[in-house]
Write a protein that holds these residues in place. Structure first.
Motif, PDB file in Angstrom:
ATOM      1  N   ASN A   3       0.850  -1.179   0.000  1.00  0.00           N
ATOM      2  CA  ASN A   3       0.000   0.000   0.000  1.00  0.00           C
ATOM      3  C   ASN A   3       0.892   1.236   0.000  1.00  0.00           C
ATOM      4  OD1 ASN A   3      -1.733   2.131   0.584  1.00  0.00           O
ATOM      5  ND2 ASN A   3      -3.028   0.863   1.871  1.00  0.00           N
ATOM      6  N   ALA A   4       0.733   2.109  -0.972  1.00  0.00           N
ATOM      7  CA  ALA A   4       1.611   3.273  -1.144  1.00  0.00           C
ATOM      8  C   ALA A   4       1.521   4.225   0.046  1.00  0.00           C
ATOM      9  CB  ALA A   4       1.257   4.006  -2.433  1.00  0.00           C
ATOM     10  N   ASP A   5       0.339   4.433   0.588  1.00  0.00           N
ATOM     11  CA  ASP A   5       0.196   5.358   1.706  1.00  0.00           C
ATOM     12  C   ASP A   5       0.977   4.882   2.925  1.00  0.00           C
ATOM     13  OD1 ASP A   5      -1.567   7.146   0.403  1.00  0.00           O
ATOM     14  OD2 ASP A   5      -3.229   5.768   0.752  1.00  0.00           O
ATOM     15  N   VAL A   6       0.837   3.616   3.256  1.00  0.00           N
ATOM     16  CA  VAL A   6       1.514   3.068   4.429  1.00  0.00           C
ATOM     17  C   VAL A   6       3.028   3.077   4.216  1.00  0.00           C
ATOM     18  CG1 VAL A   6       1.838   0.973   5.809  1.00  0.00           C
ATOM     19  CG2 VAL A   6      -0.453   1.656   5.092  1.00  0.00           C
ATOM     20  N   PHE A   7       3.461   2.686   3.035  1.00  0.00           N
ATOM     21  CA  PHE A   7       4.889   2.633   2.754  1.00  0.00           C
ATOM     22  C   PHE A   7       5.533   4.005   2.879  1.00  0.00           C
ATOM     23  CE2 PHE A   7       8.433   3.002  -0.218  1.00  0.00           C
ATOM     24  CZ  PHE A   7       9.279   2.020   0.286  1.00  0.00           C
ATOM     25  N   PHE A   8       4.904   5.020   2.359  1.00  0.00           N
ATOM     26  CA  PHE A   8       5.537   6.324   2.346  1.00  0.00           C
ATOM     27  C   PHE A   8       5.401   7.058   3.669  1.00  0.00           C
ATOM     28  CE2 PHE A   8       5.023   5.375  -2.182  1.00  0.00           C
ATOM     29  CZ  PHE A   8       6.369   5.237  -2.443  1.00  0.00           C
ATOM     30  N   VAL A   9       4.402   6.744   4.464  1.00  0.00           N
ATOM     31  CA  VAL A   9       4.367   7.284   5.829  1.00  0.00           C
ATOM     32  C   VAL A   9       5.494   6.650   6.641  1.00  0.00           C
ATOM     33  CG1 VAL A   9       3.029   7.307   7.959  1.00  0.00           C
ATOM     34  CG2 VAL A   9       1.941   7.944   5.808  1.00  0.00           C
ATOM     35  N   PHE A  10       5.717   5.349   6.457  1.00  0.00           N
ATOM     36  CA  PHE A  10       6.842   4.682   7.106  1.00  0.00           C
ATOM     37  C   PHE A  10       8.161   5.326   6.656  1.00  0.00           C
ATOM     38  CE2 PHE A  10      10.134   1.368   6.978  1.00  0.00           C
ATOM     39  CZ  PHE A  10      10.213   1.088   8.329  1.00  0.00           C
ATOM     40  N   GLY A 110      12.188  14.276   4.128  1.00  0.00           N
ATOM     41  CA  GLY A 110      11.693  13.058   3.491  1.00  0.00           C
ATOM     42  C   GLY A 110      10.500  13.345   2.593  1.00  0.00           C
ATOM     43  N   TYR A 111       9.620  14.211   3.051  1.00  0.00           N
ATOM     44  CA  TYR A 111       8.476  14.613   2.227  1.00  0.00           C
ATOM     45  C   TYR A 111       8.949  15.309   0.953  1.00  0.00           C
ATOM     46  CZ  TYR A 111       4.966  17.819   0.506  1.00  0.00           C
ATOM     47  OH  TYR A 111       4.163  18.548  -0.322  1.00  0.00           O
ATOM     48  N   LEU A 112       9.883  16.244   1.089  1.00  0.00           N
ATOM     49  CA  LEU A 112      10.387  16.956  -0.091  1.00  0.00           C
ATOM     50  C   LEU A 112      11.020  15.988  -1.080  1.00  0.00           C
ATOM     51  CD1 LEU A 112      12.031  20.125   1.526  1.00  0.00           C
ATOM     52  CD2 LEU A 112       9.900  20.029   0.224  1.00  0.00           C
ATOM     53  N   LEU A 113      11.835  15.079  -0.575  1.00  0.00           N
ATOM     54  CA  LEU A 113      12.506  14.110  -1.442  1.00  0.00           C
ATOM     55  C   LEU A 113      11.512  13.179  -2.114  1.00  0.00           C
ATOM     56  CD1 LEU A 113      15.539  13.105   0.759  1.00  0.00           C
ATOM     57  CD2 LEU A 113      15.644  14.125  -1.494  1.00  0.00           C
ATOM     58  N   PHE A 114      10.676  12.525  -1.300  1.00  0.00           N
ATOM     59  CA  PHE A 114       9.783  11.531  -1.875  1.00  0.00           C
ATOM     60  C   PHE A 114       8.735  12.150  -2.782  1.00  0.00           C
ATOM     61  CE2 PHE A 114       5.669   9.609  -1.933  1.00  0.00           C
ATOM     62  CZ  PHE A 114       5.970   8.550  -2.754  1.00  0.00           C
ATOM     63  N   SER A 115       8.167  13.265  -2.357  1.00  0.00           N
ATOM     64  CA  SER A 115       7.100  13.837  -3.177  1.00  0.00           C
ATOM     65  C   SER A 115       7.635  14.287  -4.531  1.00  0.00           C
ATOM     66  CB  SER A 115       6.407  14.987  -2.450  1.00  0.00           C
ATOM     67  OG  SER A 115       7.294  16.068  -2.255  1.00  0.00           O
ATOM     68  N   SER A 116       8.873  14.785  -4.557  1.00  0.00           N
ATOM     69  CA  SER A 116       9.473  15.165  -5.834  1.00  0.00           C
ATOM     70  C   SER A 116       9.676  13.936  -6.711  1.00  0.00           C
ATOM     71  CB  SER A 116      10.811  15.859  -5.603  1.00  0.00           C
ATOM     72  OG  SER A 116      10.635  17.019  -4.849  1.00  0.00           O
ATOM     73  N   LEU A 117      10.233  12.878  -6.128  1.00  0.00           N
ATOM     74  CA  LEU A 117      10.483  11.663  -6.909  1.00  0.00           C
ATOM     75  C   LEU A 117       9.179  11.012  -7.367  1.00  0.00           C
ATOM     76  CD1 LEU A 117      13.434  10.151  -4.868  1.00  0.00           C
ATOM     77  CD2 LEU A 117      13.531  11.384  -7.043  1.00  0.00           C
ATOM     78  N   ALA A 118       8.162  11.002  -6.506  1.00  0.00           N
ATOM     79  CA  ALA A 118       6.875  10.419  -6.890  1.00  0.00           C
ATOM     80  C   ALA A 118       6.206  11.243  -7.991  1.00  0.00           C
ATOM     81  CB  ALA A 118       5.959  10.327  -5.673  1.00  0.00           C
ATOM     82  N   PHE A 119       6.316  12.558  -7.903  1.00  0.00           N
ATOM     83  CA  PHE A 119       5.752  13.426  -8.933  1.00  0.00           C
ATOM     84  C   PHE A 119       6.408  13.165 -10.282  1.00  0.00           C
ATOM     85  CE2 PHE A 119       5.705  17.513 -11.214  1.00  0.00           C
ATOM     86  CZ  PHE A 119       4.333  17.748 -11.256  1.00  0.00           C
ATOM     87  N   TRP A 120       7.733  13.050 -10.300  1.00  0.00           N
ATOM     88  CA  TRP A 120       8.436  12.799 -11.554  1.00  0.00           C
ATOM     89  C   TRP A 120       8.227  11.376 -12.051  1.00  0.00           C
ATOM     90  CZ3 TRP A 120      12.821  15.614  -8.774  1.00  0.00           C
ATOM     91  CH2 TRP A 120      12.645  16.993  -8.926  1.00  0.00           C
ATOM     92  N   ALA A 121       8.012  10.429 -11.136  1.00  0.00           N
ATOM     93  CA  ALA A 121       7.707   9.057 -11.564  1.00  0.00           C
ATOM     94  C   ALA A 121       6.346   9.015 -12.257  1.00  0.00           C
ATOM     95  CB  ALA A 121       7.721   8.109 -10.370  1.00  0.00           C
ATOM     96  N   LEU A 122       5.372   9.767 -11.756  1.00  0.00           N
ATOM     97  CA  LEU A 122       4.070   9.828 -12.416  1.00  0.00           C
ATOM     98  C   LEU A 122       4.187  10.519 -13.765  1.00  0.00           C
ATOM     99  CD1 LEU A 122       1.007   9.289 -12.168  1.00  0.00           C
ATOM    100  CD2 LEU A 122       0.800  11.613 -11.325  1.00  0.00           C
ATOM    101  N   GLN A 123       4.955  11.614 -13.846  1.00  0.00           N
ATOM    102  CA  GLN A 123       5.150  12.299 -15.117  1.00  0.00           C
ATOM    103  C   GLN A 123       5.837  11.406 -16.141  1.00  0.00           C
ATOM    104  OE1 GLN A 123       7.333  15.916 -14.325  1.00  0.00           O
ATOM    105  NE2 GLN A 123       5.453  17.136 -14.435  1.00  0.00           N
ATOM    106  N   ALA A 124       6.769  10.583 -15.684  1.00  0.00           N
ATOM    107  CA  ALA A 124       7.506   9.709 -16.598  1.00  0.00           C
ATOM    108  C   ALA A 124       6.680   8.511 -17.031  1.00  0.00           C
ATOM    109  CB  ALA A 124       8.798   9.236 -15.936  1.00  0.00           C
ATOM    110  N   GLY A 125       5.609   8.211 -16.325  1.00  0.00           N
ATOM    111  CA  GLY A 125       4.770   7.076 -16.671  1.00  0.00           C
ATOM    112  C   GLY A 125       5.164   5.794 -15.973  1.00  0.00           C
ATOM    113  N   LEU A 126       5.984   5.885 -14.931  1.00  0.00           N
ATOM    114  CA  LEU A 126       6.402   4.677 -14.212  1.00  0.00           C
ATOM    115  C   LEU A 126       5.275   4.068 -13.390  1.00  0.00           C
ATOM    116  CD1 LEU A 126       9.977   5.427 -12.847  1.00  0.00           C
ATOM    117  CD2 LEU A 126       9.320   3.844 -14.629  1.00  0.00           C
ATOM    118  N   LEU A 127       4.410   4.899 -12.851  1.00  0.00           N
ATOM    119  CA  LEU A 127       3.366   4.388 -11.960  1.00  0.00           C
ATOM    120  C   LEU A 127       2.210   3.763 -12.725  1.00  0.00           C
ATOM    121  CD1 LEU A 127       3.314   7.243  -9.324  1.00  0.00           C
ATOM    122  CD2 LEU A 127       4.522   5.065  -9.239  1.00  0.00           C
ATOM    123  N   ASP A 128       2.112   4.017 -14.014  1.00  0.00           N
ATOM    124  CA  ASP A 128       1.036   3.443 -14.810  1.00  0.00           C
ATOM    125  C   ASP A 128       1.525   2.357 -15.753  1.00  0.00           C
ATOM    126  OD1 ASP A 128      -0.812   5.187 -13.671  1.00  0.00           O
ATOM    127  OD2 ASP A 128      -0.335   6.758 -15.117  1.00  0.00           O
TER     128      ASP A 128
END
Length: 177
Positions: A3-10, A110-128
């Protein structure tokens, strides 16, 4: 699948403990470094240089060329030396407050790092694409995932980013110098 929410809160909690071990002054310097990296990404000159690499067909390479310069800048922020040794040391009475502040600033990093990487992963099409089986998407889809819709590249952009950089400069002059 995780679950992405649980993983990233951890992940944020772990980053908070990293902040506690490093101290709040060094973590604040990392925060400044991350925001400076986001500023570099907002410059049109940098975007023009990186656009051919960001337009790659392979999602992994699109993500890599978005994340690599950012992570390189942040890496040098984490290599920062100890600033003003002794000036910001916690004595017995203030140790809890310093630890809590370090934990919170570490979580913010951690929020700044992860949210940036997650945003760029969605833009790149990795999450889909082919990597969609790594995490369970949130109920509303990846566009509604908190760390993407409220990601650092979304929040810290435009005039707000310039204002934050001015505040950082003033903080460094007043507090750290």
């Amino acid at each position: 699948m995780i679950n992405a929410d649980v993983f990233f809160v951890f992940y944020l909690i772990v980053w908070g403990f990293i902040g506690t071990s490093r101290g709040w002054v060094r973590e604040v310097i990392v925060t400044f470094t991350v925001l400076f990296a986001l500023f570099i990404y907002s410059l049109p000159q940098f975007t023009n240089i990186m656009n051919p690499l960001w337009a790659n067909e392979d999602p992994v390479w699109r993500f890599f060329w978005r994340a690599a310069p950012f992570l390189l800048i942040v890496f040098f922020g984490y290599l920062s030396p100890i600033v003003a040794r002794g000036r910001f040391q916690a004595n017995g009475a203030n140790r809890f407050e310093y630890g809590l502040l370090s934990f919170l600033v570490g979580m913010f990093n951690g929020y700044l790092l992860f949210s940036s990487l997650a945003f760029w992963a969605l833009q790149a099409g990795l999450l889909d694409g082919q990597y969609a089986n790594l995490f369970t998407p949130p109920p509303g889809g990846w566009n509604e995932f908190f760390f993407i819709k409220s990601g650092a590249p979304v929040i810290f952009s435009g005039s707000l980013l310039v204002f934050v950089l001015i505040l950082i400069f003033l903080f460094v002059i007043v507090v750290l110098v």
